[in-house]
Design an enzyme around this catalytic site. Structure first.
Site, PDB file in Angstrom:
ATOM      1  N   LYS A  22       0.827  -1.204   0.000  1.00  0.00           N
ATOM      2  CA  LYS A  22       0.000   0.000   0.000  1.00  0.00           C
ATOM      3  C   LYS A  22       0.863   1.257   0.000  1.00  0.00           C
ATOM      4  CE  LYS A  22      -1.665   1.910   3.871  1.00  0.00           C
ATOM      5  NZ  LYS A  22      -1.622   3.398   3.852  1.00  0.00           N
ATOM      6  N   ASN A  23       1.877   1.289   0.851  1.00  0.00           N
ATOM      7  CA  ASN A  23       2.679   2.495   1.010  1.00  0.00           C
ATOM      8  C   ASN A  23       3.615   2.739  -0.165  1.00  0.00           C
ATOM      9  OD1 ASN A  23       1.467   3.037   3.460  1.00  0.00           O
ATOM     10  ND2 ASN A  23       3.053   2.023   4.658  1.00  0.00           N
ATOM     11  N   CYS A 116      -6.454   7.707   8.954  1.00  0.00           N
ATOM     12  CA  CYS A 116      -6.530   7.291  10.339  1.00  0.00           C
ATOM     13  C   CYS A 116      -6.132   8.430  11.281  1.00  0.00           C
ATOM     14  CB  CYS A 116      -5.615   6.094  10.590  1.00  0.00           C
ATOM     15  SG  CYS A 116      -6.068   4.615   9.662  1.00  0.00           S
ATOM     16  N   ARG A 121      -0.342  14.908  12.562  1.00  0.00           N
ATOM     17  CA  ARG A 121       0.343  14.489  11.337  1.00  0.00           C
ATOM     18  C   ARG A 121       0.388  15.699  10.402  1.00  0.00           C
ATOM     19  NH1 ARG A 121      -2.376   8.847   9.505  1.00  0.00           N
ATOM     20  NH2 ARG A 121      -0.362   8.492   8.524  1.00  0.00           N
ATOM     21  N   ASP A 305       4.275   1.186  11.947  1.00  0.00           N
ATOM     22  CA  ASP A 305       3.118   0.418  11.481  1.00  0.00           C
ATOM     23  C   ASP A 305       3.118  -1.023  11.993  1.00  0.00           C
ATOM     24  OD1 ASP A 305       2.120   2.571  10.141  1.00  0.00           O
ATOM     25  OD2 ASP A 305       2.556   1.828   8.127  1.00  0.00           O
ATOM     26  N   ARG A 397      -8.440  -0.679   4.379  1.00  0.00           N
ATOM     27  CA  ARG A 397      -7.616   0.352   3.751  1.00  0.00           C
ATOM     28  C   ARG A 397      -6.250  -0.187   3.349  1.00  0.00           C
ATOM     29  NH1 ARG A 397      -5.961   4.368   7.085  1.00  0.00           N
ATOM     30  NH2 ARG A 397      -4.979   5.138   5.187  1.00  0.00           N
TER      31      ARG A 397
END
Length: 415
Positions: A22-23, A116, A121, A305, A397
């Site tokens: 995903k990242n 999230c 952030r 993570d 997600r």
């Protein structure tokens, strides 16, 4: 189903291959906008964040097709530079379109991103770097308006190695005159994958994986194919589940070097781990011992993570595991849900203490973020009886089909 239903107490056995990260996928999709090229991304995960990124590309005028793990994008038809708030709110990585919009059109209208809730952030590092490159940016409430008469090369020194800021500035540099030198850049493997992709597209970029990245020009090519790197956080999640539940699991199509710090912690906890160039096998009897203190740090340190999944794996480990979270200020929200199962977790600021207990008992749980939600799944697999996990949309997600993968390993999970 909107919830996961898990009956715990079953060891995990088997072999599975992982989808793309995903990242890595999200900055690659944003990069296509800056290039105007036709691109095919292979092993692209079928997750809601990718769906959201594709919706943004379509809104901007790109042609996008998704089928069988391949996302094809023709960015040549992109014709607008605004992203509505309802699309920005769907994921945090939506801010990565700011740099490509400035590179392609010299203007961007968007709002602060969603995603999230993990504490502060801020995107000030993104904005500061873009301003140094020649962008004029105003922030009015949640609305961001940016324009430039032409981005220019310069040296940008990040005060901390922000992954998002590193990616956004690299993508903006595709449209600038001269050379961008980015100091104290993030070193994550996903940034190296982005560099590989951009080189295929015709960018003169070097240094990804180190703390200094340079982008010195861009001669776009008309068509590029790229296979996305495997998802190291999904790998860590599955291995944490196997470590906690016991059994033997082999992951294929992974790079163990990308999450070696997680493997080190699982080894310290008592797991037997064998690695190869693109595979890792973990064997566990389910009787873990608390590993040494875990401190999250930018890569190559322990990934933030992977902190929630490892914490879940330690809920029944002998002794006390100490976690220090240095990346996000609000990343222990899963701890309260663990307590509903009977776990012994205490929080003091950025430090969490997890003392292993003999037994966890199934209960209704609620996910409040992506990785915390995955950790609740692991805790449910550890518990006796049945656990129910609500708000699965957070988990969707970042995990293509966590139910499919865990059931393939013998877990009793529905959803």
């Amino acid at each position: 189903m909107d919830i996961f239903c898990i009956r715990g107490g079953t060891p995990l056995h088997g072999r599975i291959a992982l989808h793309g990260a995903k990242n890595a996928a999200l900055p690659l999709l944003a990069a296509t906008l800056a290039t105007g090229a036709r691109c095919e991304l292979h092993d692209c995960p079928d997750i809601s964040d990718v769906t959201a990124a594709c919706a943004i590309l379509r809104h901007l005028g790109c042609a996008v097709e998704q089928h069988g793990g391949i996302v094809a994008v023709d960015a040549g038809s992109a014709c607008r530079s605004d992203i509505p708030a309802e699309l920005m709110r769907k994921m945090r990585a939506a801010v990565l379109f700011l740099g490509p919009l400035l590179a392609r059109f010299g203007t961007a209208e968007l709002s602060l991103p969603g995603g999230c809730v993990l504490g502060a952030r801020p995107i000030d590092l993104h904005l500061r770097g873009l301003r140094r490159m020649g962008a004029e940016i105003t922030l009015d409430g949640e609305h961001i308006s940016a324009r430039t008469d032409g981005l220019h090369g310069c040296t940008v020194a990040l005060p901390l190695p922000s992954v998002g800021a590193t990616e956004n500035l690299i993508l903006a540099a595709l449209g600038c005159r001269g050379t961008l030198t980015l100091c104290n850049a993030a070193r994550e493997p996903e940034i190296a994958d982005l560099q590989c992709y951009l080189r295929k597209l015709g960018a003169d970029i070097s240094g990804a994986g180190t703390s200094t990245v340079t982008v010195g020009g861009f001669r776009p090519r008309p068509f590029v194919e790229h296979t996305i790197m495997p998802d190291r956080i999904v790998a860590a999640t599955i291995l944490c589940a196997a470590a906690a539940c016991g059994g033997e699991v082999e992951l294929q199509d992974v790079d163990p070097a990308h999450f070696s710090t997680v493997l080190d912690s699982l080894s310290e906890a008592g797991c037997a781990i064998i690695t190869a160039a693109s595979a890792v096998r973990l064997t566990s009897d389910g009787q873990l011992t608390a590993p040494r203190p875990v401190v999250t740090q930018p890569y190559p340190g322990f990934p933030t993570d992977a902190q929630p999944p490892l914490m879940a794996a330690c809920l029944r480990a002998k002794g006390t595991t100490v976690f220090t979270e240095n990346i996000f200020t609000n990343r222990y929200r899963h701890a309260e849900e663990f307590r509903r199962l009977g776990a012994a977790v205490s929080i003091e600021g950025r430090v969490a203490y997890v003392t292993g207990v003999e037994r966890l008992t199934g209960a209704p749980l609620t996910a409040s973020d992506l990785r915390g939600g995955a950790a609740l799944v692991i805790a449910g697999l550890l518990a006796q009886g049945t656990a129910y996990i609500g708000r699965r949309e957070y988990i969707d997600r970042g995990y293509e089909d966590i139910v499919r993968d865990l059931r393939a390993l013998g877990a009793r999970i529905k959803g």
